[in-house]
Design an enzyme around this catalytic site. Structure first.
Site, short mmCIF file in Angstrom:
data_model
loop_
_atom_site.label_atom_id
_atom_site.label_comp_id
_atom_site.label_asym_id
_atom_site.label_seq_id
_atom_site.Cartn_x
_atom_site.Cartn_y
_atom_site.Cartn_z
N VAL A 1 -21.79 6.68 1.91
CA VAL A 1 -22.27 6.47 0.54
C VAL A 1 -21.40 7.27 -0.43
O VAL A 1 -21.88 8.12 -1.18
CB VAL A 1 -23.79 6.78 0.40
N LYS B 1 0.85 -1.20 0.00
CA LYS B 1 0.00 0.00 0.00
C LYS B 1 0.88 1.24 0.00
O LYS B 1 1.97 1.23 0.59
CB LYS B 1 -0.87 0.01 1.27
P1 NAD Z 1 -15.12 7.26 -0.37
O1 NAD Z 1 -14.17 8.19 0.28
O2 NAD Z 1 -15.62 7.57 -1.74
O3 NAD Z 1 -16.41 7.02 0.55
C1 NAD Z 1 -16.39 7.03 1.94
C2 NAD Z 1 -17.63 7.80 2.40
O4 NAD Z 1 -17.70 7.72 3.81
C3 NAD Z 1 -17.60 9.27 2.02
O5 NAD Z 1 -18.82 9.64 1.39
C4 NAD Z 1 -17.43 9.98 3.36
O6 NAD Z 1 -18.05 11.24 3.42
C5 NAD Z 1 -18.10 8.98 4.29
N1 NAD Z 1 -17.71 9.14 5.70
C6 NAD Z 1 -16.52 9.55 6.20
N2 NAD Z 1 -16.58 9.58 7.56
C7 NAD Z 1 -17.81 9.15 7.90
C8 NAD Z 1 -18.48 8.96 9.13
N3 NAD Z 1 -17.89 9.21 10.30
N4 NAD Z 1 -19.76 8.49 9.12
C9 NAD Z 1 -20.38 8.24 7.95
N5 NAD Z 1 -19.80 8.42 6.74
C10 NAD Z 1 -18.53 8.87 6.72
O7 NAD Z 1 -14.38 5.84 -0.36
P2 NAD Z 1 -14.77 4.53 -1.17
O8 NAD Z 1 -13.83 4.39 -2.31
O9 NAD Z 1 -16.23 4.48 -1.37
O10 NAD Z 1 -14.35 3.41 -0.11
C11 NAD Z 1 -15.13 3.19 1.06
C12 NAD Z 1 -14.40 2.21 1.97
O11 NAD Z 1 -14.20 0.98 1.26
C13 NAD Z 1 -12.99 2.68 2.38
O12 NAD Z 1 -12.72 2.18 3.67
C14 NAD Z 1 -12.08 1.99 1.39
O13 NAD Z 1 -10.78 1.78 1.90
C15 NAD Z 1 -12.80 0.67 1.19
N6 NAD Z 1 -12.53 0.04 -0.10
C16 NAD Z 1 -12.77 0.69 -1.25
C17 NAD Z 1 -12.53 0.07 -2.47
C18 NAD Z 1 -12.81 0.76 -3.78
O14 NAD Z 1 -12.79 0.09 -4.82
N7 NAD Z 1 -13.09 2.05 -3.78
C19 NAD Z 1 -12.04 -1.25 -2.49
C20 NAD Z 1 -11.82 -1.90 -1.27
C21 NAD Z 1 -12.07 -1.24 -0.08
#
Ligand code: NAD
Length: 370
Positions: free
Chosen positions: A202, A101
């Site tokens: 979301v 990472k």
């Molecule tokens: P993102 O940043 O687009 O979405 C995260 C959302 O969570 C945002 O809308 C943010 O405003 C919200 N958030 C932050 N703090 C919060 C809180 N305290 N309460 C409620 N909502 C809150 O990220 P993403 O790409 O959608 O990824 C989401 C999670 O999944 C992350 O942990 C990421 O590491 C994991 N993930 C993502 C992928 C991918 O393909 N994008 C793959 C594997 C894992």
């Protein structure tokens, strides 16, 4: 400041000394990381860290986060924990690479984003292919396109082989398959129609997941700290919005944490009224032992690195120029992989997260190179 899901107890096992001693090598040893690389580029202000947890086929793959961190130490710990998770995720998904990472400590302002990511690309290139980078929180497909002008060790680039560079829709689709497996195992149902899912966060994945679930007749409750993201779900899917503190205690079938790590802990687990926890966030369990706490409460936990592997499967396929139908078949397999984990956990009377780590180790560690 973005919340960083750093749990020192988790990273150091039960040893308080590792945290208190400030000994970086002690932390490295605890997490089992092989390399920890730092780069400072004074011209652009780039401060980046690459943690390589394992090497397979001469390389490792993991996304690049660009978020604010309270300290270099917190950033390094985040990189190490996430790299370890990538080893498990790669292993359980049978991808050919080890786990790693990158984290970039996001400055208050990035003056020249192109120069900033070119500096990051040079850093990746200097590692000679031991690390392949990809999009993650705070980075975009456009950033990865820039990186690809400097180094070949990058995926998540746009329109390669007709596959979209963004891993998020593939992660969300894999989540859907995983949720179907949870529902089959826990509720003995083949359809999601009429179920109630509470989604925490979301953003990219949470929104795509909400869309897929809504199309299958699922009732949604959502929370986020981003008002616009919430309104979109309300308008498009009729989702009910709740305050971030209320999401844990929603009486629902499935709680889907798609925002932050370490959110399953002593404070939140007693509040849960869901039958299943299945979300995309990495490192959801603040400590490994919380997997057992969920089991004791009769809640089925889908191990994060197993259910959220769709994006990794897509990123690897994109890097290796594989075909779209192969990607979808591999992502569909998440359904069967989760059923295998659940069945073995019940057979052995153990927590699903522990069983998933065992399976990952069985898949990979035999092939690991140094
Ligand atoms: P993102 O940043 O687009 O979405 C995260 C959302 O969570 C945002 O809308 C943010 O405003 C919200 N958030 C932050 N703090 C919060 C809180 N305290 N309460 C409620 N909502 C809150 O990220 P993403 O790409 O959608 O990824 C989401 C999670 O999944 C992350 O942990 C990421 O590491 C994991 N993930 C993502 C992928 C991918 O393909 N994008 C793959 C594997 C894992």
């Amino acid at each position: 400041m973005a919340a960083v899901d750093v749990s020192y107890e988790e990273i150091t096992g039960s040893s308080k000394n590792a945290y208190e001693s400030d000994d970086l090598f002690q932390l490295i040893e605890h997490v089992g990381v092989r390399d920890l690389h730092f780069k400072h580029d004074p011209e652009t202000g780039l401060k980046a860290i690459v943690a390589i947890h394992s090497i397979k086929s001469g390389s490792s793959l993991g996304g690049c986060r660009c978020i604010e961190y309270p300290s270099t130490r917190a950033a390094a710990i985040d990189a190490m924990r996430l790299a370890r998770g990538m080893t498990y995720k790669s292993a359980i998904s049978n991808t050919p690479y080890g786990g790693s990472k990158a984290v970039i400590m996001k400055p208050a302002e990035i003056r020249d984003r192109a120069a900033f990511f070119e500096a990051f690309a040079r850093f990746v290139h200097e590692l000679g292919g031991r690390y392949i980078t990809a999009k993650d929180s705070g980075t975009t497909v456009a950033d990865m396109d820039l990186v690809s002008t400097i180094t070949p060790y990058v995926t998540s680039v746009s329109s390669k082989n007709g596959i979209d560079g963004d891993p998020s829709p593939f992660t969300a689709y894999g989540m859907l398959k995983g949720i179907e497996a949870c529902v089959k195992y826990k509720l003995n149902r083949d359809s999601l129609d009429g179920l109630h899912v509470a989604i925490q966060g979301v953003g990219y994945v949470g929104y795509d997941l909400a869309k897929l679930l809504h199309a299958r007749g699922v009732r949604l409750t959502v929370t986020d700290i981003d008002e616009k993201a919430l309104r979109r779900c309300e308008e498009e899917f009729g989702a009910v919005i709740v305050h971030p503190n209320e999401i844990y205690s929603i009486a629902c079938d499935i709680f889907a944490p798609c925002a932050l790590g370490a959110i399953l802990n002593d404070k939140t687990i007693p509040q849960l009224r869901a039958k299943i926890v299945a979300g995309s966030a990495n490192n959801q369990l603040a400590l490994e032992r919380y997997g057992l706490a969920l089991r004791d409460r009769g809640i089925l936990y889908a191990p994060d690195f197993a259910i959220n592997s769709g994006g990794l499967i897509q990123a690897v396929a994109l890097y290796r120029n594989e075909k779209t139908d192969e990607i979808m078949a591999n992502i569909d397999f998440i359904y069967h992989r989760l059923l295998e984990i659940f069945e073995r956990a019940d057979r052995e009377g153990r927590a699903t997260n522990k069983v998933a780590i065992d399976i990952a180790k069985e898949h990979t560690l035999a092939h690991e190179e140094r």
